[in-house]
Design an enzyme around this catalytic site. Structure first.
Site, PDB file in Angstrom:
ATOM      1  N   ASP A  90       0.776  -1.165   0.262  1.00 10.74           N
ATOM      2  CA  ASP A  90      -0.067  -0.147   0.057  1.00 10.74           C
ATOM      3  C   ASP A  90       0.897   1.285  -0.117  1.00 10.74           C
ATOM      4  OD1 ASP A  90      -2.109   1.655   0.581  1.00 10.74           O
ATOM      5  OD2 ASP A  90      -2.110   1.557   2.707  1.00 10.74           O
TER       6      ASP A  90
ATOM      7  N   ASP B  47      -0.401   4.997   1.154  1.00 11.60           N
ATOM      8  CA  ASP B  47      -0.509   5.905   2.084  1.00 11.60           C
ATOM      9  C   ASP B  47      -0.699   5.165   3.527  1.00 11.60           C
ATOM     10  OD1 ASP B  47      -1.280   7.979   0.415  1.00 11.60           O
ATOM     11  OD2 ASP B  47      -3.204   7.569   0.207  1.00 11.60           O
TER      12      ASP B  47
HETATM   13 MG    MG Z   1      -2.829   2.968   3.591  1.00  9.99          MG
END
Ligand code: MG
Length: 155
Positions: A11, A13
């Site tokens: 991922d 963020d």
């Molecule tokens: Mg995230």
């Protein structure tokens, strides 16, 4: 016969990019806005999380792993799609841009591991492989994640 590589998704963020700190400084630029992320400039200017670049590169170059970035867009903010792509080129280079997947439905991707800070919301809870919950007690930071993979794949 060549051994099948394990597929790993990472991922962006709060995992590769320091969204929390970036949001605070973007909010300071647009104090009147409830959603300052609606203004361009947030996503591409996020700082990397400590050890994220070195750790991603280690995973990416590991001969037993096939590694992709799997990030959900901010769907109301079209610039988030382009800015995520710009960020990946800036910090990880074009070889990683080739492996950038932007999708709000993470469970549709086939794979063995998903390194994500959220347990659900974008399909994480229905991912077919193992969720490595970044920021949890077990995986508080990148060194704990790379240690886990070293144990798992180098034993
Ligand atoms: Mg995230």
């Amino acid at each position: 016969m060549t051994e099948k590589k394990a597929i790993v998704y990472v991922d962006m963020d709060h995992v590769l990019c320091d969204y929390a700190a970036g949001f605070v400084s973007h909010k300071a630029k647009y104090p009147a806005l409830a959603f300052p992320q609606s203004k361009p400039g947030l996503y591409e200017n996020l700082d990397p999380i400590p050890d994220a670049i070195e750790s991603y590169t280690w995973l990416h170059e590991h001969p037993k792993l096939d590694v992709y970035i799997l990030t959900a867009p901010s769907i109301k903010n079209p610039h988030s799609y382009a800015e995520k792509r710009i960020w990946v080129e800036k910090y990880l280079g074009m070889a990683v841009v080739e492996n950038l997947i932007i999708s709000p439905h993470k469970h549709l991707n086939k794979g063995d591991y998903l390194i994500d800070d959220m347990p659900s919301g974008q399909g994480q809870n229905n991912f077919e492989g193992q969720l490595i919950l970044f920021g949890s007690e077990e995986f508080p930071d990148w060194s704990s994640v790379t240690r886990y993979f070293k144990c798992k794949i180098e034993s």
